[in-house]
Design a protein around this motif. Sequence first.
Motif, PDB file in Angstrom:
ATOM      1  N   ALA A  83       5.678   7.589   1.970  1.00 41.83           N
ATOM      2  CA  ALA A  83       4.840   8.174   0.911  1.00 41.83           C
ATOM      3  C   ALA A  83       4.576   7.144  -0.184  1.00 41.83           C
ATOM      4  CB  ALA A  83       5.516   9.415   0.333  1.00 41.83           C
ATOM      5  N   ILE A  84       5.617   6.443  -0.583  1.00 41.94           N
ATOM      6  CA  ILE A  84       5.467   5.408  -1.609  1.00 41.94           C
ATOM      7  C   ILE A  84       4.592   4.278  -1.096  1.00 41.94           C
ATOM      8  CG2 ILE A  84       6.698   3.651  -2.943  1.00 41.94           C
ATOM      9  CD1 ILE A  84       9.057   5.575  -3.078  1.00 41.94           C
ATOM     10  N   LEU A  85       4.819   3.866   0.145  1.00 41.26           N
ATOM     11  CA  LEU A  85       4.042   2.765   0.702  1.00 41.26           C
ATOM     12  C   LEU A  85       2.577   3.150   0.883  1.00 41.26           C
ATOM     13  CD1 LEU A  85       6.577   1.320   3.303  1.00 41.26           C
ATOM     14  CD2 LEU A  85       5.873   0.317   1.122  1.00 41.26           C
ATOM     15  N   ALA A 138      -0.311   0.978  -0.594  1.00 43.30           N
ATOM     16  CA  ALA A 138      -1.439   0.530   0.227  1.00 43.30           C
ATOM     17  C   ALA A 138      -2.766   0.858  -0.450  1.00 43.30           C
ATOM     18  CB  ALA A 138      -1.378   1.173   1.609  1.00 43.30           C
ATOM     19  N   LEU A 139      -2.857   2.028  -1.057  1.00 44.47           N
ATOM     20  CA  LEU A 139      -4.088   2.407  -1.763  1.00 44.47           C
ATOM     21  C   LEU A 139      -4.343   1.466  -2.936  1.00 44.47           C
ATOM     22  CD1 LEU A 139      -6.464   4.309  -2.263  1.00 44.47           C
ATOM     23  CD2 LEU A 139      -4.911   5.793  -3.559  1.00 44.47           C
ATOM     24  N   VAL A 140      -3.285   1.166  -3.697  1.00 45.21           N
ATOM     25  CA  VAL A 140      -3.418   0.233  -4.821  1.00 45.21           C
ATOM     26  C   VAL A 140      -3.881  -1.131  -4.328  1.00 45.21           C
ATOM     27  CG1 VAL A 140      -2.153  -1.019  -6.609  1.00 45.21           C
ATOM     28  CG2 VAL A 140      -1.734   1.421  -6.269  1.00 45.21           C
ATOM     29  N   LEU A 141      -3.271  -1.609  -3.250  1.00 41.88           N
ATOM     30  CA  LEU A 141      -3.630  -2.933  -2.721  1.00 41.88           C
ATOM     31  C   LEU A 141      -5.080  -2.957  -2.238  1.00 41.88           C
ATOM     32  CD1 LEU A 141      -0.467  -4.002  -0.677  1.00 41.88           C
ATOM     33  CD2 LEU A 141      -1.021  -4.447  -3.074  1.00 41.88           C
ATOM     34  N   ALA A 200      -4.028   1.664   7.953  1.00 38.03           N
ATOM     35  CA  ALA A 200      -3.470   0.469   8.580  1.00 38.03           C
ATOM     36  C   ALA A 200      -2.112   0.112   7.982  1.00 38.03           C
ATOM     37  CB  ALA A 200      -4.435  -0.704   8.425  1.00 38.03           C
ATOM     38  N   GLY A 201      -1.992   0.222   6.658  1.00 33.54           N
ATOM     39  CA  GLY A 201      -0.730  -0.084   6.012  1.00 33.54           C
ATOM     40  C   GLY A 201       0.375   0.855   6.458  1.00 33.54           C
ATOM     41  N   LEU A 202       0.067   2.148   6.555  1.00 33.08           N
ATOM     42  CA  LEU A 202       1.073   3.125   6.982  1.00 33.08           C
ATOM     43  C   LEU A 202       1.465   2.920   8.443  1.00 33.08           C
ATOM     44  CD1 LEU A 202      -0.158   6.383   5.211  1.00 33.08           C
ATOM     45  CD2 LEU A 202       1.887   5.025   4.702  1.00 33.08           C
TER      46      LEU A 202
END
Length: 276
Positions: free
Chosen positions: A200-202, A206-209, A186-188
Motif C-alpha cells: 500500500a505504501i509502495l 509509485a504514484l509520487v514517482l 508496474a511498480g506494484l
Amino acid sequence: MSNLQLRVISAVVLAVITLGLTWLGGLPFRLLCAAMTILIFYEWTRMCRPVAATGLGLLPEALLLVFVVALVAGLPASWLLLLVAAMVVVTVIVASMHQTSTPQTGRWDASGLAYAAISGLSLALLRDGDRSGLVAILFLFAVVWATDISAYFVGRAVGGPKLAPSISPGKTQSGALGGAVGGVVAGLLLAASAGAGNLAILGVVALVLSVVAQAGDLFESWVKRRHDRKDSGTLIPGHGGVMDRVDGLVAAAFALYVIGWISATADHPAQGLFPA
C-alpha cells in the motif's frame, strides 16, 4: 534504417547495459552514474551557455570532476551533499565577480552542476551494494519506464486537452493520467515479485514517482524551449541526448532518494523502503 528502428535498437542496447550494470552494483554502477553525471552537465552547458560566455573558464568542469571522483570513490552521502552545495555556491560567487560573463551564465552553470550531481548521487546511493538497493533501482526503473510508455500510448489513443501546451505541445492530460496508472501498476508488480510486504505504501510511492518523473520531463522540455533547442544533444541515435532519455528518471530518483532518506538514512535510503 528508419528513425523508429534506430529508437528501438538504441533503447534495447541502453536497457541491456543499464540493467547489467545495475545488477552488478558497486563500482560498475557508480561508474555508470559518474558517466551520466558528466554527460548531463555537458549537454546542459551546450544548451545554456552563450557562445561568448567565457568568464568562468573551466571552473564548473573542474568542480564537477572533483565530485565525480568523490562519487566513484564511494564517499558518504554527507560529504557528497556538502560537495554539491559547495560547487553551487562557488560557481555563483565566482560568476558574480567576473563581469566578462553574461549575467545569467553563472546561474545556469550552477543549476547545471546541481542537476547533474544530484542525478548521479541519487542513483548511486539508492543502488548501494545490497539487495535492497537492487530492488529499489528496479522499482524506480519499472515505474518510470512504464509511466513513459503508458503516457505515450494512452495519449496517442485518447488525445484530449494538452497537459502543458506552452512547454511540451505533444503531451496530453489523458497521457499523464495513463502514465500514472501504468507506473503504479508496474511498480506494484515489481514490488510484489520482490516479496515486499508494504504494498500500500509502495503504491503511493509509485504514484509520487510517476508524477515527479512527468514533471522532470516537463522541466527538461522547459529548459530546451528556454534556449531554443529541440533536443539536448545527439549522442543517442533516434533519441537525441542523454538528458532527453533520463529527464524523468533522474527527477524520480531524487524523489525516491529523499523518501528513502526519511525512512532510513542518507547513506542507505533503499533499506527504508525495501528492508532486507
